[in-house]
Design a protein around this motif. Structure first.
Motif, PDB file in Angstrom:
ATOM      1  N   LYS A  32       1.228  -1.377  -0.115  1.00  0.00           N
ATOM      2  CA  LYS A  32       0.009   0.082  -0.231  1.00  0.00           C
ATOM      3  C   LYS A  32       0.668   1.654  -0.379  1.00  0.00           C
ATOM      4  O   LYS A  32       0.265   2.197  -0.742  1.00  0.00           O
ATOM      5  CB  LYS A  32      -0.859  -0.507   1.366  1.00  0.00           C
TER       6      LYS A  32
ATOM      7  N   GLN B 261      -4.350  -6.535  -4.937  1.00  0.00           N
ATOM      8  CA  GLN B 261      -5.236  -5.452  -4.542  1.00  0.00           C
ATOM      9  C   GLN B 261      -7.104  -6.199  -5.252  1.00  0.00           C
ATOM     10  O   GLN B 261      -7.742  -5.876  -4.307  1.00  0.00           O
ATOM     11  CB  GLN B 261      -5.090  -4.727  -4.664  1.00  0.00           C
TER      12      GLN B 261
ATOM     13  N   TRP C  65      -4.017  -9.682  -2.059  1.00  0.00           N
ATOM     14  CA  TRP C  65      -4.063  -8.670  -1.416  1.00  0.00           C
ATOM     15  C   TRP C  65      -5.368  -8.287  -1.197  1.00  0.00           C
ATOM     16  O   TRP C  65      -5.622  -6.882  -0.583  1.00  0.00           O
ATOM     17  CB  TRP C  65      -2.903  -7.956  -1.502  1.00  0.00           C
ATOM     18  N   ASP C  66      -6.997  -8.502  -1.358  1.00  0.00           N
ATOM     19  CA  ASP C  66      -8.065  -8.381  -1.752  1.00  0.00           C
ATOM     20  C   ASP C  66      -8.822  -8.191  -0.873  1.00  0.00           C
ATOM     21  O   ASP C  66      -9.076  -9.587  -0.850  1.00  0.00           O
ATOM     22  CB  ASP C  66      -8.596  -9.289  -3.507  1.00  0.00           C
TER      23      ASP C  66
ATOM     24  N   LEU D 195      -4.926  -4.378   5.406  1.00  0.00           N
ATOM     25  CA  LEU D 195      -5.912  -4.099   3.654  1.00  0.00           C
ATOM     26  C   LEU D 195      -6.770  -3.051   3.707  1.00  0.00           C
ATOM     27  O   LEU D 195      -6.474  -2.509   2.314  1.00  0.00           O
ATOM     28  CB  LEU D 195      -5.791  -5.536   3.065  1.00  0.00           C
TER      29      LEU D 195
END
Length: 504
Positions: free
Chosen positions: A93, A123, A190-191, A221
């Motif tokens: 991020k 993501q 990473w979703d 996240l």
């Protein structure tokens, strides 16, 4: 008037000269690096960052890249290199803004676009990831990685659609299988949306621990993910993990202390957790009746979650055993066992209650069943051996039953029972030889029971399943002559008995 005009001119000249001096000083300090880093210093930071990155000293490398960016905010490579360090630290991020800035400064910087697209794909942002991969392929059609990632973006979109459809239809197991391919295979780990969807499916299929594993990373996240913290707190609470539940709901309130849902749940968890901790402290202090009262309060505080009622019953069972309240212990332990039949601790405690009640066969049965559920417990193993010894001894002589006292009887109660029975079964009270023989046997048993149960060491042996007066247990075998607690040995007499016994 002339004086005032002269003064005004002089003041104007002074201000002009002051401004001019300040301007030249500013230029000098900028060149000297006081107000900003020199090019040499920036290059030094970049070189140190490169060396530290190669050496795996990521935090130190990041510090130098921070200094390089502050010294030159228009260098696209500096942002790109700092993004690489963020990625090495697992902070995707934080890497995204640096990659975006590098692309803004140099739109044809394909390496940055490809890296940003990879992050966006992981993501779950397929739309923006697709735009980056297509931009790379437009400028460099032979870029194979971009082509492969573009295909993965299409695959992920298909998996997303399939998973949401299965969830909508209530086929949660199918949804989990699809999400497994999307998350674990590495397309989109990473979703947060996919992890939260799978967590919901796990809850529906009765797998709360797996739901917790999926929800935990979503708190990082997604920014300000109070909903995830609350869900985690509720899941831990339902599993009886009240300390973990309290920690998560506190994280929610750190993000927003006025969050109504989190605050209401916080009050409930805090109250229950305090009661549970207090109850266990009372047990450690051997204040068992107070602990029972506290666990009664626990059941009033939380009556909907089965775990806490079962736990309260289990611990109340334990406390009744410690208080030697046999009837109450057996009743509560039996209820607790019915509620939680595979709980080895409840079976262990009920076995101890049966031992207090001199029901050794049932004690052995409970310990054997407990061993099936917890074969590694030394307490259960030792308890079973003791119960088996007590059963064996009871089939010979049970000194508690002989005197008609409970296993928790104190010395005064034992002596009182002994005196009463000794007077009742004194051989001189009987006329016929047959009656005298029977009285002699009972009288000897009564005296033996008093001898064993009033001697702390002998009583402890008997309570452990060993008869201290059994010749088989005597040191050196069974051939020796035992000493009787009163002033006669009936086996030395010919036929007329005159007993002199002690009542102490």
């Amino acid at each position: 008037c002339t004086c005032h005009l002269s003064l005004t001119i002089r003041l104007g000249m002074f201000l002009y000269l002051f401004t001019l001096v300040f301007f030249f000083l500013y230029i000098y300090f900028c060149v000297a690096g006081v107000f900003g880093a020199t090019r040499a210093e920036i290059e030094q930071h970049l070189e140190m960052g490169r060396k530290l990155l190669a050496a795996g000293q990521l935090a130190e490398a990041l510090s130098h890249y921070h200094s390089a960016v502050e010294g030159d905010s228009e260098n696209y490579l500096t942002y790109y290199k700092r993004a690489a360090v963020f990625l090495a630290l697992g902070k995707s991020k934080s890497a995204l803004p640096d990659l975006t800035r590098a692309i803004e400064l140099k739109p044809d910087f394909l390496a940055a676009r490809l890296q940003r697209g990879n992050i966006l794909l992981k993501q779950g942002n397929t739309e923006e990831a697709r735009a980056d991969f297509e931009s790379v392929l437009t400028r460099s059609p032979e870029q194979e990685e971009a082509r492969q990632q573009l295909m993965k973006a299409s695959e992920l979109e298909g998996l997303q659609e399939e998973a949401y459809a299965a969830h909508h239809q209530g086929d949660y197991s199918a949804a989990v299988a699809v999400l497994e391919r999307a998350i674990e295979v590495g397309i989109s780990p990473w979703d947060p949306d996919l992890r939260e969807l799978r967590a919901e499916c796990y809850v529906r299929t009765g797998e709360p621990q797996k739901a917790i594993q999926d929800l935990t990373p979503t708190t990082k996240l997604r920014n300000d993910n109070r909903a995830a913290f609350l869900k985690l707190s509720l899941l831990h609470y339902s599993l009886g993990q009240h300390h973990e539940s309290l920690n998560h709901v506190r994280e929610c309130l750190k993000l927003d202390q006025d969050d109504k849902d989190c605050f209401n749940h916080y009050k409930q968890v805090k109250k229950l957790s305090k009661q549970l901790d207090s109850a266990e402290e009372l047990i450690l202090e051997e204040r068992y009746q107070d602990a029972i009262d506290k666990y009664e309060s626990v059941m009033k505080t939380e009556s909907d979650v089965t775990f806490y009622t079962n736990l309260a019953k289990e611990r109340i069972c334990f406390c009744f055993v410690k208080l030697n309240l046999v009837s109450e212990a057996i009743d509560v332990c039996s209820e607790a066992h019915q509620r939680d039949p595979r709980n080895a601790k409840i079976l262990r405690d009920r076995a101890e209650a049966y031992i207090l009640n001199q029901d050794y066969e049932k004690a052995v049965e409970d310990y054997q069943e407990a061993r099936e559920f917890d074969g590694d417990s030394n307490d259960i193993k030792e308890g079973l051996e003791r119960a088996q010894k007590l059963l064996k001894v009871s089939q010979k002589r049970d000194y508690y039953k002989i005197l008609g006292v409970s296993r928790s009887a104190n010395k005064q109660e034992i002596i009182k029972a002994y005196r009463k029975l000794a007077q009742q079964w004194h051989p001189d009270n009987f006329q016929s030889e047959a009656e005298k023989k029977e009285a002699e046997k009972k009288f000897i048993d009564i005296a033996s029971a008093k001898e064993v149960l009033t001697d702390p060491e002998m009583r402890q042996k008997f309570d452990s399943g060993e008869d201290p007066l059994d010749p088989e247990n005597q040191q050196g075998g069974g051939g020796g002559q035992r000493q009787w607690p009163f002033h006669f040995n009936p086996f030395d007499s010919g036929g007329s008995f005159h007993f002199k016994f002690e009542y102490n």
